[in-house]
Design a protein around this motif. Sequence first.
Motif, PDB file in Angstrom:
ATOM      1  N   TYR A   1      60.023 -36.866  44.476  1.00  0.00           N
ATOM      2  CA  TYR A   1      60.377 -36.393  45.641  1.00  0.00           C
ATOM      3  C   TYR A   1      59.194 -35.652  46.247  1.00  0.00           C
ATOM      4  O   TYR A   1      58.765 -36.014  47.467  1.00  0.00           O
TER       5      TYR A   1
ATOM      6  N   LEU B   1      62.283 -35.843  60.638  1.00  0.00           N
ATOM      7  CA  LEU B   1      63.211 -35.294  59.720  1.00  0.00           C
ATOM      8  C   LEU B   1      63.580 -36.243  58.713  1.00  0.00           C
ATOM      9  O   LEU B   1      63.908 -35.817  57.440  1.00  0.00           O
TER      10      LEU B   1
ATOM     11  N   LEU C   1      71.536 -33.175  57.653  1.00  0.00           N
ATOM     12  CA  LEU C   1      72.076 -31.782  57.643  1.00  0.00           C
ATOM     13  C   LEU C   1      71.282 -30.931  58.587  1.00  0.00           C
ATOM     14  O   LEU C   1      71.869 -30.210  59.335  1.00  0.00           O
ATOM     15  N   ILE C   2      70.066 -31.069  58.956  1.00  0.00           N
ATOM     16  CA  ILE C   2      69.290 -30.151  59.808  1.00  0.00           C
ATOM     17  C   ILE C   2      69.358 -30.902  61.091  1.00  0.00           C
ATOM     18  O   ILE C   2      69.469 -30.137  62.053  1.00  0.00           O
TER      19      ILE C   2
ATOM     20  N   PRO D   1      67.502 -24.741  53.000  1.00  0.00           N
ATOM     21  CA  PRO D   1      68.215 -24.826  54.540  1.00  0.00           C
ATOM     22  C   PRO D   1      69.705 -24.540  54.021  1.00  0.00           C
ATOM     23  O   PRO D   1      70.288 -25.029  53.242  1.00  0.00           O
TER      24      PRO D   1
ATOM     25  N   ASP E   1      65.638 -48.699  60.940  1.00  0.00           N
ATOM     26  CA  ASP E   1      65.256 -48.286  59.611  1.00  0.00           C
ATOM     27  C   ASP E   1      63.729 -47.860  59.702  1.00  0.00           C
ATOM     28  O   ASP E   1      62.936 -48.705  59.903  1.00  0.00           O
ATOM     29  N   ILE E   2      63.304 -46.547  59.384  1.00  0.00           N
ATOM     30  CA  ILE E   2      61.922 -46.205  59.392  1.00  0.00           C
ATOM     31  C   ILE E   2      60.866 -46.908  58.484  1.00  0.00           C
ATOM     32  O   ILE E   2      59.988 -47.000  58.818  1.00  0.00           O
TER      33      ILE E   2
ATOM     34  N   ASP F   1      68.517 -42.351  64.296  1.00  0.00           N
ATOM     35  CA  ASP F   1      69.053 -42.624  62.894  1.00  0.00           C
ATOM     36  C   ASP F   1      69.080 -44.054  62.705  1.00  0.00           C
ATOM     37  O   ASP F   1      68.590 -44.833  63.295  1.00  0.00           O
ATOM     38  N   ARG F   2      69.724 -44.414  61.332  1.00  0.00           N
ATOM     39  CA  ARG F   2      69.506 -45.784  61.023  1.00  0.00           C
ATOM     40  C   ARG F   2      70.142 -46.730  62.031  1.00  0.00           C
ATOM     41  O   ARG F   2      69.796 -47.725  61.917  1.00  0.00           O
TER      42      ARG F   2
ATOM     43  N   LYS G   1      56.702 -36.533  49.388  1.00  0.00           N
ATOM     44  CA  LYS G   1      56.768 -35.634  50.789  1.00  0.00           C
ATOM     45  C   LYS G   1      55.102 -35.287  50.841  1.00  0.00           C
ATOM     46  O   LYS G   1      54.646 -35.177  51.830  1.00  0.00           O
TER      47      LYS G   1
ATOM     48  N   LYS H   1      77.025 -33.938  55.141  1.00  0.00           N
ATOM     49  CA  LYS H   1      76.440 -33.361  53.902  1.00  0.00           C
ATOM     50  C   LYS H   1      76.527 -31.914  54.499  1.00  0.00           C
ATOM     51  O   LYS H   1      76.203 -31.265  55.336  1.00  0.00           O
TER      52      LYS H   1
ATOM     53  N   THR I   1      66.148 -37.664  50.502  1.00  0.00           N
ATOM     54  CA  THR I   1      66.079 -36.243  50.092  1.00  0.00           C
ATOM     55  C   THR I   1      66.742 -36.114  48.560  1.00  0.00           C
ATOM     56  O   THR I   1      66.935 -34.749  48.345  1.00  0.00           O
TER      57      THR I   1
HETATM   58  N1  NAP Z   1      67.834 -29.816  52.488  1.00  0.00           N
HETATM   59  C1  NAP Z   1      66.809 -29.352  51.802  1.00  0.00           C
HETATM   60  O1  NAP Z   1      67.173 -28.794  50.700  1.00  0.00           O
HETATM   61  C2  NAP Z   1      65.481 -29.495  52.359  1.00  0.00           C
HETATM   62  C3  NAP Z   1      64.453 -28.558  52.120  1.00  0.00           C
HETATM   63  C4  NAP Z   1      63.168 -28.570  52.283  1.00  0.00           C
HETATM   64  C5  NAP Z   1      62.967 -29.699  53.274  1.00  0.00           C
HETATM   65  N2  NAP Z   1      63.479 -30.428  53.604  1.00  0.00           N
HETATM   66  C6  NAP Z   1      63.071 -31.638  54.372  1.00  0.00           C
HETATM   67  O2  NAP Z   1      63.996 -31.447  55.734  1.00  0.00           O
HETATM   68  C7  NAP Z   1      64.126 -32.903  56.075  1.00  0.00           C
HETATM   69  C8  NAP Z   1      65.617 -33.122  56.459  1.00  0.00           C
HETATM   70  O3  NAP Z   1      66.380 -32.803  55.415  1.00  0.00           O
HETATM   71  P1  NAP Z   1      68.040 -32.904  55.430  1.00  0.00           P
HETATM   72  O4  NAP Z   1      68.514 -31.874  54.398  1.00  0.00           O
HETATM   73  O5  NAP Z   1      68.684 -32.617  56.945  1.00  0.00           O
HETATM   74  O6  NAP Z   1      68.328 -34.450  54.826  1.00  0.00           O
HETATM   75  P2  NAP Z   1      69.459 -35.298  54.780  1.00  0.00           P
HETATM   76  O7  NAP Z   1      70.673 -34.477  55.288  1.00  0.00           O
HETATM   77  O8  NAP Z   1      69.511 -36.221  53.561  1.00  0.00           O
HETATM   78  O9  NAP Z   1      69.018 -36.150  56.041  1.00  0.00           O
HETATM   79  C9  NAP Z   1      68.144 -37.182  56.076  1.00  0.00           C
HETATM   80  C10 NAP Z   1      68.282 -38.233  57.098  1.00  0.00           C
HETATM   81  O10 NAP Z   1      67.250 -39.199  57.216  1.00  0.00           O
HETATM   82  C11 NAP Z   1      68.187 -40.373  57.263  1.00  0.00           C
HETATM   83  N3  NAP Z   1      67.268 -41.553  56.728  1.00  0.00           N
HETATM   84  C12 NAP Z   1      66.917 -41.866  55.576  1.00  0.00           C
HETATM   85  N4  NAP Z   1      66.302 -42.794  55.117  1.00  0.00           N
HETATM   86  C13 NAP Z   1      66.333 -43.398  56.430  1.00  0.00           C
HETATM   87  C14 NAP Z   1      65.484 -44.629  56.899  1.00  0.00           C
HETATM   88  N5  NAP Z   1      64.870 -45.506  55.870  1.00  0.00           N
HETATM   89  N6  NAP Z   1      65.716 -44.957  58.278  1.00  0.00           N
HETATM   90  C15 NAP Z   1      66.180 -43.951  58.827  1.00  0.00           C
HETATM   91  N7  NAP Z   1      66.757 -43.035  58.720  1.00  0.00           N
HETATM   92  C16 NAP Z   1      66.698 -42.551  57.347  1.00  0.00           C
HETATM   93  C17 NAP Z   1      69.338 -40.222  56.584  1.00  0.00           C
HETATM   94  O11 NAP Z   1      70.205 -41.307  57.042  1.00  0.00           O
HETATM   95  P3  NAP Z   1      71.351 -41.848  55.898  1.00  0.00           P
HETATM   96  O12 NAP Z   1      72.272 -40.837  55.661  1.00  0.00           O
HETATM   97  O13 NAP Z   1      71.824 -43.166  56.664  1.00  0.00           O
HETATM   98  O14 NAP Z   1      70.405 -42.130  54.843  1.00  0.00           O
HETATM   99  C18 NAP Z   1      69.809 -38.726  57.152  1.00  0.00           C
HETATM  100  O15 NAP Z   1      70.509 -38.648  58.302  1.00  0.00           O
HETATM  101  C19 NAP Z   1      63.753 -33.869  55.045  1.00  0.00           C
HETATM  102  O16 NAP Z   1      62.357 -34.237  55.671  1.00  0.00           O
HETATM  103  C20 NAP Z   1      63.527 -32.900  53.941  1.00  0.00           C
HETATM  104  O17 NAP Z   1      62.561 -33.538  53.014  1.00  0.00           O
HETATM  105  C21 NAP Z   1      64.927 -30.653  53.296  1.00  0.00           C
END
Ligand code: NAP
Length: 261
Positions: free
Chosen positions: A126, A58, A12-13, A149, A36-37, A31-32, A130, A157, A62
């Motif tokens: 979670y 990022l 998303l971000i 966000p 894979d991280i 990305d993946r 974090k 997403k 999540t």
């Molecule tokens: N959204 C919120 O409400 C929120 C609030 C506060 C903080 N945050 C933080 O902001 C950051 C970004 O959030 P977001 O909402 O953009 O998250 P998101 O949309 O869930 O995106 C996370 C990304 O990480 C990738 N990922 C997950 N596991 C992985 C792995 N093992 N290897 C490589 N890539 C991997 C995912 O790929 P796949 O789709 O292939 O799994 C996805 O593209 C996160 O650190 C989260 O904790 C988010």
Amino acid sequence: MIKVAVSGAKGLIGARLTELWQDKFKVIPLDRTEFDIIDKKAVKDYLEKVEFDVFLHLAAYTNVDGAEKDKELAYKINVEGTKNLFNTVQQKNKKFIYISTDFVFDGKKENIPFTEKSLPNPLGWYGKTKYEGEKIVAGKAAIVRLSYPFGPSPALKQCFIHRIIGALKAKKTLKMITDSLITPTPIDNIGAGLARLIDNYRPQIFHLVGRESISPYNLGLKIARDNHLNKDLVQPITFAQYSQERAPRPQWAKIISLNQI
Ligand SMILES: NC(=O)c1ccc[n+]([C@@H]2O[C@H](COP(=O)([O-])OP(=O)(O)OC[C@H]3O[C@@H](n4cnc5c(N)ncnc54)[C@H](OP(=O)(O)O)[C@@H]3O)[C@@H](O)[C@H]2O)c1
């Protein structure tokens, strides 16, 4: 031009930042498909070959409710994945920005507002993972905590506000909490704040959050009003009722920032 490698770049971000920063930074989206991280060797092999100045981390597991059932995977991604990336980035002597969350706080009313000086005390898995990620980089990297966000993003997403609008348009009833606070933050402001940090990097903790905290119920009513949708579909529910069979979450997540980026 500063080169910024971004993990989770299709999320998303990350997807929105990649779009926003087109002319500002040379973004290296990861990305993946790249690695894979949680795969230490793959992370090392890939990053050793890539040139960047700053690594923006990022990528994360999540899904807040999912993390309670899938503890091992959430830990591997959020803790071990962070360690794998950070170790390699440190070896290359590059800057690291770890993105964290307001879910590291307990959200107890007596502790609000939560600032960069507040002590984390995560309630759910979670938030715990974090926070463990934060501990790996603390003092050696920038930690930026985000909260709810929202805004357009080319990611698959949708943000929580677009999901609410979608549900109201589909005439679905939404039960929204009255006795709780959240601090929504426009993704584009996150982009502007992170860009400032990249230009003026410091290994500190920052809260990069919206100016106002609001109850989900009042936010639901506002969204209905602003989008000319039926506000009667937004119905009140208490935090206790909402929390049944869900991961524990911070109830009073009034987050503020003392440290200017
Ligand atoms: N959204 C919120 O409400 C929120 C609030 C506060 C903080 N945050 C933080 O902001 C950051 C970004 O959030 P977001 O909402 O953009 O998250 P998101 O949309 O869930 O995106 C996370 C990304 O990480 C990738 N990922 C997950 N596991 C992985 C792995 N093992 N290897 C490589 N890539 C991997 C995912 O790929 P796949 O789709 O292939 O799994 C996805 O593209 C996160 O650190 C989260 O904790 C988010």
